[in-house]
Design an enzyme around this catalytic site. Sequence first.
Site, PDB file in Angstrom:
ATOM      1  N   ASN A  44      -4.000   7.300  -0.876  1.00  0.00           N
ATOM      2  CA  ASN A  44      -4.405   8.617  -0.434  1.00  0.00           C
ATOM      3  C   ASN A  44      -3.206   9.348   0.165  1.00  0.00           C
ATOM      4  OD1 ASN A  44      -5.560  10.784   1.043  1.00  0.00           O
ATOM      5  ND2 ASN A  44      -6.146   9.400   2.706  1.00  0.00           N
TER       6      ASN A  44
ATOM      7  N   ASN B  36      -5.215  10.626  16.897  1.00  0.00           N
ATOM      8  CA  ASN B  36      -4.680  10.072  15.652  1.00  0.00           C
ATOM      9  C   ASN B  36      -3.180   9.834  15.803  1.00  0.00           C
ATOM     10  OD1 ASN B  36      -3.821   9.493  13.048  1.00  0.00           O
ATOM     11  ND2 ASN B  36      -5.153  10.989  12.076  1.00  0.00           N
ATOM     12  N   PHE B  37      -2.834   8.604  16.124  1.00  0.00           N
ATOM     13  CA  PHE B  37      -1.433   8.180  16.238  1.00  0.00           C
ATOM     14  C   PHE B  37      -0.999   7.421  14.981  1.00  0.00           C
ATOM     15  CE2 PHE B  37      -2.275   7.697  21.069  1.00  0.00           C
ATOM     16  CZ  PHE B  37      -1.892   9.002  21.306  1.00  0.00           C
TER      17      PHE B  37
ATOM     18  N   CYS C 202      -1.616   8.447  11.083  1.00  0.00           N
ATOM     19  CA  CYS C 202      -1.583   8.911   9.694  1.00  0.00           C
ATOM     20  C   CYS C 202      -0.212   8.604   9.085  1.00  0.00           C
ATOM     21  CB  CYS C 202      -1.862  10.404   9.619  1.00  0.00           C
ATOM     22  SG  CYS C 202      -1.845  11.050   7.928  1.00  0.00           S
TER      23      CYS C 202
ATOM     24  N   THR D  83      -4.709   3.779   7.447  1.00  0.00           N
ATOM     25  CA  THR D  83      -4.284   3.244   6.155  1.00  0.00           C
ATOM     26  C   THR D  83      -2.902   2.599   6.211  1.00  0.00           C
ATOM     27  OG1 THR D  83      -3.528   5.458   5.566  1.00  0.00           O
ATOM     28  CG2 THR D  83      -5.719   4.815   4.825  1.00  0.00           C
TER      29      THR D  83
ATOM     30  N   CYS E 118      -5.245 -26.295 -10.657  1.00  0.00           N
ATOM     31  CA  CYS E 118      -4.812 -27.466  -9.884  1.00  0.00           C
ATOM     32  C   CYS E 118      -3.482 -28.005 -10.404  1.00  0.00           C
ATOM     33  CB  CYS E 118      -5.878 -28.551  -9.922  1.00  0.00           C
ATOM     34  SG  CYS E 118      -5.502 -29.982  -8.881  1.00  0.00           S
TER      35      CYS E 118
ATOM     36  N   CYS F 191      -7.304 -28.626  -0.760  1.00  0.00           N
ATOM     37  CA  CYS F 191      -6.889 -27.221  -0.591  1.00  0.00           C
ATOM     38  C   CYS F 191      -7.960 -26.245  -1.056  1.00  0.00           C
ATOM     39  CB  CYS F 191      -5.583 -26.969  -1.338  1.00  0.00           C
ATOM     40  SG  CYS F 191      -5.738 -26.982  -3.150  1.00  0.00           S
TER      41      CYS F 191
ATOM     42  N   CYS G 154      -9.368 -25.061  -6.558  1.00  0.00           N
ATOM     43  CA  CYS G 154     -10.292 -25.233  -7.685  1.00  0.00           C
ATOM     44  C   CYS G 154     -11.614 -24.521  -7.437  1.00  0.00           C
ATOM     45  CB  CYS G 154     -10.524 -26.719  -7.958  1.00  0.00           C
ATOM     46  SG  CYS G 154     -11.181 -27.641  -6.542  1.00  0.00           S
TER      47      CYS G 154
ATOM     48  N   CYS H 225     -13.152 -21.185  -9.697  1.00  0.00           N
ATOM     49  CA  CYS H 225     -14.266 -21.517 -10.583  1.00  0.00           C
ATOM     50  C   CYS H 225     -15.152 -20.295 -10.807  1.00  0.00           C
ATOM     51  CB  CYS H 225     -15.109 -22.656  -9.999  1.00  0.00           C
ATOM     52  SG  CYS H 225     -16.566 -23.045 -11.000  1.00  0.00           S
TER      53      CYS H 225
END
Length: 488
Positions: free
Chosen positions: A170, A228-229, A231, A296, A440, A467, A470, A474
């Site tokens: 934006n 607004n600090f 944008c 943002t 894997c 970990c 997998c 899936c």
Amino acid sequence: MKLPTNRKVNIYEEANRCLLCQDAPCTKACKTGDPARAIRAIRFDNHKPALLWVKDCSDEDLERAEEACIHYNWPIRIKEIIRAINPDDVDNSHYPSLAISFCGIKCENPFFLASSAVCTNYEMVASAFRAGWAGVFYKTICMQEIKEVSPRFDAMHTNATHGDFYGFRNMEQLSENPVEMDFDILRRLKHDFPTKVVVASIMGQTEQQWQTLSRMAEEAGCDAVELNFSCPQMKHKGMGSDVGQSAELVNTYTACVKRSVKIPVIPKMTPNITHIEEPAMACIEAGADAISAINTIKSVTMDVDAEVAGQRTISGYSGRAVRPIALRHILELAQMPRKTQLSGIGGIETWRDALEFIQLGCHNVQVCTAVMQYGYRIIDDLTLGMQRYLAKRGLTSLDALVGESLPLFMKPDTLNRDTIIYPKFNKDLCVGCGRCEISCNDGGHQAITFDHETRQPRLNGAKCVGCHLCRLVCPAGAIGLTKRVPKK
């Protein structure tokens, strides 16, 4: 190969294909229910309550609805989706209230419009209020002349798909309306919707401008003022995220606004900084009543169609892709030594997204990009899902959820490293694609072998490190969890 025994429609995958039409042809054809509303409920994580809108529909009704579907590829499998849903196990006749207090202001629910393109005039905000939104952080007002570019938006889609995007860039700045016009709009909104919360978002370039704008907000009857600090795409020097990265400047401007008004003051933090808590603490020391986060994230996209007369620039990124980053910043703000109320922003589409922010300490949440994609109507499923969640847990107040997940977060050096959870393969759900073995082998620990005859994976426990790559790749949801056990 043995085929899966329950190869049924995935209701979420199918609902995600829905175009979410205006004046949906499927509902007009059905006549005995509202299949479009039911599918929208599924899309926004309310699949069991979805039956409310189709409880009287026969198979013939749903087949007519499916025939009327205008999807550009093939019709949504409406009947199959609806018939795959089990009745809701939560009594919807006693849903609790979502009322909550923020900065001493009573809010009918925690859902607010974020300061953005979704709230730039009276008619837009009035429509949102009528739809059920509790409040608005109105499009940021400033004293500078604002001229916007065209085009000003870009989006990140999956492959060559259209419409549903996971990330949004934006280049829009602040309100283009004259200052007096915007404050008149806010005055009228508060007069016409006295139970709604109206917050003026402002941005100045000098102390005098911050003071003048905040006083105008108070005189207009606003419930609070947001500073607004943050944008990230301001063309004017000394405004937006340039200010938000300086603890000294945000302290100075917050203090001068606090001296000028009696209504709550809520600085809005930039995520474009290493330690968001440093400017936030400076605001709190200056008297801030709450903190909004995040705005943002500075970003670049490369689509030639988003160029402005052959030119490109850095600008803000939002949408569901940023939610984990926003949650990290909220967590850091919630863990500050000096506590304050938080308003959470960043990638919120569903009630479950909002819940994550609340469980990390937010008393309300702000939504922008999801409204730009799907409209103000998403408030229906935000409130429905949150009320149902409270009812299912036996809770009567949203306050019980605020910050409840904070005790779970630890420093990396304190995490349990002596136990393991192995993945568990469900052969009935497995479709034999072999994706688990590929990931894997090429991105994990070579702990899965794949039988090309039976098309079934097999785990080598001696190599598995738990970990769960997998499980995450899936596509059939055929890999689950075992119990946590000591490492061998």
